[in-house]
Write a protein that holds these residues in place. Structure first.
Motif, PDB file in Angstrom:
ATOM      1  N   PHE A  12      -1.921  -4.116  -2.966  1.00 53.33           N
ATOM      2  CA  PHE A  12      -2.250  -5.330  -2.210  1.00 53.33           C
ATOM      3  C   PHE A  12      -1.618  -5.282  -0.825  1.00 53.33           C
ATOM      4  CE2 PHE A  12      -1.205  -9.691  -0.900  1.00 53.33           C
ATOM      5  CZ  PHE A  12      -2.473 -10.259  -0.870  1.00 53.33           C
ATOM      6  N   ALA A  13      -0.350  -4.918  -0.757  1.00 53.00           N
ATOM      7  CA  ALA A  13       0.362  -4.886   0.522  1.00 53.00           C
ATOM      8  C   ALA A  13      -0.266  -3.886   1.487  1.00 53.00           C
ATOM      9  CB  ALA A  13       1.840  -4.554   0.293  1.00 53.00           C
ATOM     10  N   VAL A  14      -0.589  -2.700   0.989  1.00 54.94           N
ATOM     11  CA  VAL A  14      -1.184  -1.666   1.849  1.00 54.94           C
ATOM     12  C   VAL A  14      -2.569  -2.096   2.312  1.00 54.94           C
ATOM     13  CG1 VAL A  14      -2.076   0.704   1.867  1.00 54.94           C
ATOM     14  CG2 VAL A  14       0.183   0.234   0.919  1.00 54.94           C
ATOM     15  N   ARG A  15      -3.378  -2.629   1.403  1.00 56.98           N
ATOM     16  CA  ARG A  15      -4.737  -3.051   1.770  1.00 56.98           C
ATOM     17  C   ARG A  15      -4.706  -4.219   2.750  1.00 56.98           C
ATOM     18  NH1 ARG A  15      -8.961  -1.072  -1.419  1.00 56.98           N
ATOM     19  NH2 ARG A  15     -10.114  -3.003  -1.149  1.00 56.98           N
ATOM     20  N   LEU A  56     -15.118  17.145   6.148  1.00 58.66           N
ATOM     21  CA  LEU A  56     -14.888  15.894   6.864  1.00 58.66           C
ATOM     22  C   LEU A  56     -14.535  14.770   5.892  1.00 58.66           C
ATOM     23  CD1 LEU A  56     -14.804  14.425   9.568  1.00 58.66           C
ATOM     24  CD2 LEU A  56     -17.275  14.030   9.337  1.00 58.66           C
ATOM     25  N   ALA A  57     -15.225  14.706   4.760  1.00 59.01           N
ATOM     26  CA  ALA A  57     -14.918  13.689   3.743  1.00 59.01           C
ATOM     27  C   ALA A  57     -13.480  13.846   3.256  1.00 59.01           C
ATOM     28  CB  ALA A  57     -15.899  13.786   2.576  1.00 59.01           C
ATOM     29  N   ASP A  58     -13.050  15.075   3.029  1.00 61.69           N
ATOM     30  CA  ASP A  58     -11.668  15.323   2.602  1.00 61.69           C
ATOM     31  C   ASP A  58     -10.675  14.902   3.687  1.00 61.69           C
ATOM     32  OD1 ASP A  58     -12.502  16.299   0.151  1.00 61.69           O
ATOM     33  OD2 ASP A  58     -12.249  18.410   0.710  1.00 61.69           O
ATOM     34  N   ALA A  59     -10.952  15.266   4.930  1.00 65.34           N
ATOM     35  CA  ALA A  59     -10.050  14.923   6.037  1.00 65.34           C
ATOM     36  C   ALA A  59      -9.958  13.409   6.221  1.00 65.34           C
ATOM     37  CB  ALA A  59     -10.526  15.583   7.335  1.00 65.34           C
ATOM     38  N   MET A  60     -11.062  12.717   5.998  1.00 61.04           N
ATOM     39  CA  MET A  60     -11.105  11.268   6.171  1.00 61.04           C
ATOM     40  C   MET A  60     -10.664  10.515   4.915  1.00 61.04           C
ATOM     41  SD  MET A  60     -12.237  10.681   9.292  1.00 61.04           S
ATOM     42  CE  MET A  60     -12.641   8.966   9.111  1.00 61.04           C
ATOM     43  N   VAL A  61     -10.478  11.238   3.818  1.00 59.07           N
ATOM     44  CA  VAL A  61     -10.167  10.647   2.516  1.00 59.07           C
ATOM     45  C   VAL A  61     -11.226   9.582   2.184  1.00 59.07           C
ATOM     46  CG1 VAL A  61      -8.360   9.707   1.001  1.00 59.07           C
ATOM     47  CG2 VAL A  61      -7.710  11.061   2.989  1.00 59.07           C
ATOM     48  N   MET A  62     -12.480  10.021   2.256  1.00 61.39           N
ATOM     49  CA  MET A  62     -13.628   9.161   1.984  1.00 61.39           C
ATOM     50  C   MET A  62     -14.522   9.856   0.972  1.00 61.39           C
ATOM     51  SD  MET A  62     -14.798   8.140   5.856  1.00 61.39           S
ATOM     52  CE  MET A  62     -15.790   6.704   5.563  1.00 61.39           C
ATOM     53  N   ASP A  63     -15.218   9.075   0.167  1.00 58.80           N
ATOM     54  CA  ASP A  63     -16.209   9.718  -0.687  1.00 58.80           C
ATOM     55  C   ASP A  63     -17.444  10.004   0.169  1.00 58.80           C
ATOM     56  OD1 ASP A  63     -18.187   7.481  -1.003  1.00 58.80           O
ATOM     57  OD2 ASP A  63     -16.508   6.531  -2.037  1.00 58.80           O
ATOM     58  N   ARG A  64     -18.247  10.935  -0.303  1.00 64.86           N
ATOM     59  CA  ARG A  64     -19.371  11.447   0.477  1.00 64.86           C
ATOM     60  C   ARG A  64     -20.374  10.343   0.841  1.00 64.86           C
ATOM     61  NH1 ARG A  64     -24.141  14.018  -0.059  1.00 64.86           N
ATOM     62  NH2 ARG A  64     -24.492  15.792   1.301  1.00 64.86           N
ATOM     63  N   GLN A 125       9.096   2.718  17.377  1.00 67.05           N
ATOM     64  CA  GLN A 125       9.781   3.542  16.369  1.00 67.05           C
ATOM     65  C   GLN A 125       9.316   3.187  14.960  1.00 67.05           C
ATOM     66  OE1 GLN A 125      11.418   5.933  17.796  1.00 67.05           O
ATOM     67  NE2 GLN A 125      11.727   6.887  15.813  1.00 67.05           N
ATOM     68  N   GLN A 126       9.148   1.893  14.698  1.00 69.53           N
ATOM     69  CA  GLN A 126       8.671   1.458  13.387  1.00 69.53           C
ATOM     70  C   GLN A 126       7.253   1.957  13.136  1.00 69.53           C
ATOM     71  OE1 GLN A 126      10.187  -0.392  15.628  1.00 69.53           O
ATOM     72  NE2 GLN A 126      11.655  -1.771  14.694  1.00 69.53           N
ATOM     73  N   ALA A 127       6.410   1.939  14.173  1.00 67.91           N
ATOM     74  CA  ALA A 127       5.034   2.425  14.038  1.00 67.91           C
ATOM     75  C   ALA A 127       5.034   3.924  13.728  1.00 67.91           C
ATOM     76  CB  ALA A 127       4.234   2.132  15.305  1.00 67.91           C
ATOM     77  N   ALA A 128       5.897   4.674  14.397  1.00 65.55           N
ATOM     78  CA  ALA A 128       5.983   6.118  14.132  1.00 65.55           C
ATOM     79  C   ALA A 128       6.462   6.375  12.709  1.00 65.55           C
ATOM     80  CB  ALA A 128       6.916   6.783  15.152  1.00 65.55           C
ATOM     81  N   SER A 129       7.437   5.608  12.255  1.00 67.04           N
ATOM     82  CA  SER A 129       7.929   5.751  10.878  1.00 67.04           C
ATOM     83  C   SER A 129       6.852   5.373   9.869  1.00 67.04           C
ATOM     84  CB  SER A 129       9.163   4.877  10.649  1.00 67.04           C
ATOM     85  OG  SER A 129      10.239   5.328  11.420  1.00 67.04           O
ATOM     86  N   LEU A 130       6.140   4.308  10.156  1.00 66.08           N
ATOM     87  CA  LEU A 130       5.057   3.870   9.263  1.00 66.08           C
ATOM     88  C   LEU A 130       3.987   4.951   9.157  1.00 66.08           C
ATOM     89  CD1 LEU A 130       3.634   1.678   7.564  1.00 66.08           C
ATOM     90  CD2 LEU A 130       2.646   0.828   9.715  1.00 66.08           C
ATOM     91  N   ARG A 131       3.553   5.497  10.296  1.00 62.39           N
ATOM     92  CA  ARG A 131       2.555   6.579  10.299  1.00 62.39           C
ATOM     93  C   ARG A 131       3.029   7.748   9.463  1.00 62.39           C
ATOM     94  NH1 ARG A 131       2.026   5.427  15.471  1.00 62.39           N
ATOM     95  NH2 ARG A 131       3.444   7.049  16.151  1.00 62.39           N
ATOM     96  N   SER A 132       4.267   8.128   9.669  1.00 61.22           N
ATOM     97  CA  SER A 132       4.832   9.260   8.931  1.00 61.22           C
ATOM     98  C   SER A 132       4.790   9.011   7.429  1.00 61.22           C
ATOM     99  CB  SER A 132       6.268   9.501   9.403  1.00 61.22           C
ATOM    100  OG  SER A 132       6.862  10.530   8.658  1.00 61.22           O
ATOM    101  N   ILE A 137       2.138   9.711   2.108  1.00 63.91           N
ATOM    102  CA  ILE A 137       1.460   9.201   0.902  1.00 63.91           C
ATOM    103  C   ILE A 137       0.161   9.956   0.655  1.00 63.91           C
ATOM    104  CG2 ILE A 137       0.212   7.213  -0.050  1.00 63.91           C
ATOM    105  CD1 ILE A 137       2.391   5.436   1.267  1.00 63.91           C
ATOM    106  N   THR A 138      -0.652  10.105   1.694  1.00 62.16           N
ATOM    107  CA  THR A 138      -1.933  10.793   1.508  1.00 62.16           C
ATOM    108  C   THR A 138      -1.736  12.268   1.180  1.00 62.16           C
ATOM    109  OG1 THR A 138      -2.227  11.161   3.884  1.00 62.16           O
ATOM    110  CG2 THR A 138      -3.270   9.213   2.940  1.00 62.16           C
ATOM    111  N   ARG A 139      -0.660  12.832   1.655  1.00 59.82           N
ATOM    112  CA  ARG A 139      -0.394  14.249   1.414  1.00 59.82           C
ATOM    113  C   ARG A 139       0.285  14.472   0.061  1.00 59.82           C
ATOM    114  NH1 ARG A 139       2.704  14.785   5.449  1.00 59.82           N
ATOM    115  NH2 ARG A 139       4.620  14.579   4.284  1.00 59.82           N
ATOM    116  N   ASP A 140       1.299  13.670  -0.278  1.00 59.23           N
ATOM    117  CA  ASP A 140       2.140  13.931  -1.445  1.00 59.23           C
ATOM    118  C   ASP A 140       1.822  13.085  -2.671  1.00 59.23           C
ATOM    119  OD1 ASP A 140       3.439  15.619   0.310  1.00 59.23           O
ATOM    120  OD2 ASP A 140       5.184  14.328   0.563  1.00 59.23           O
TER     121      ASP A 140
END
Length: 144
Positions: A12-15, A56-64, A125-132, A137-140
């Motif tokens: 919920f928080a992420v969405r 592209l679907a994989d890079a975007m983390v989207m279904d086809r 700085q918070q935005a950079a940390s959030l992005r990281s 999350i998407t990677r690990d």
């Protein structure tokens, strides 16, 4: 009995945050006549000039099917071109067209304005940390 409250619900928080941030980028990118998803697709193709639909679907983390819906107006408007690969008539190779490159360059100024607006209110700085953390999350975590 359901006892879960939204303040401990990670999904919920992420969405909720994603919708909030997306609105900011939508406001800015609408000046260039594209959506944040379209900007991300153009940008991804700008960095990987020739990608298959699946890559592209994989890079975007989207279904086809979601990607196809997002690509349809970009193919129609000539921002992206699609052609079958040598190996398979069913594998679509996507490329950024010169018109798409021009749209990406135009939209980049609006994207930068949205980025600066977000970083001003949230903190650079918070935005950079959030992005990281989000990329981590998407990677690990995405395979959990």
């Amino acid at each position: 009995m359901h006892t879960l409250t939204p303040n401990i619900d990670d999904c919920f928080a992420v969405r909720q945050a994603a919708r909030h941030i997306s609105k900011l980028y939508e406001r800015h990118l609408s000046e260039a006549g594209i959506t944040p998803t379209q900007f991300s697709i153009l940008s991804t193709l700008g960095h990987s000039p020739s990608s298959t639909m699946m890559e592209l679907a994989d890079a975007m983390v989207m279904d086809r099917t979601t990607l196809v819906r997002a690509l349809r107006p970009m193919l129609r408007d000539g921002f992206v071109a699609g052609s079958s690969t040598e190996h398979s008539k069913r594998r679509l190779q996507l490329t950024l067209t010169p018109c798409g490159r021009a749209k990406l360059d135009e939209a980049a100024a609006y994207w930068r304005a949205a980025q600066e607006c977000f970083e001003r209110s949230f903190g650079q700085q918070q935005a950079a940390s959030l992005r990281s953390e989000l990329f981590r999350i998407t990677r690990d975590v995405s395979n959990a």
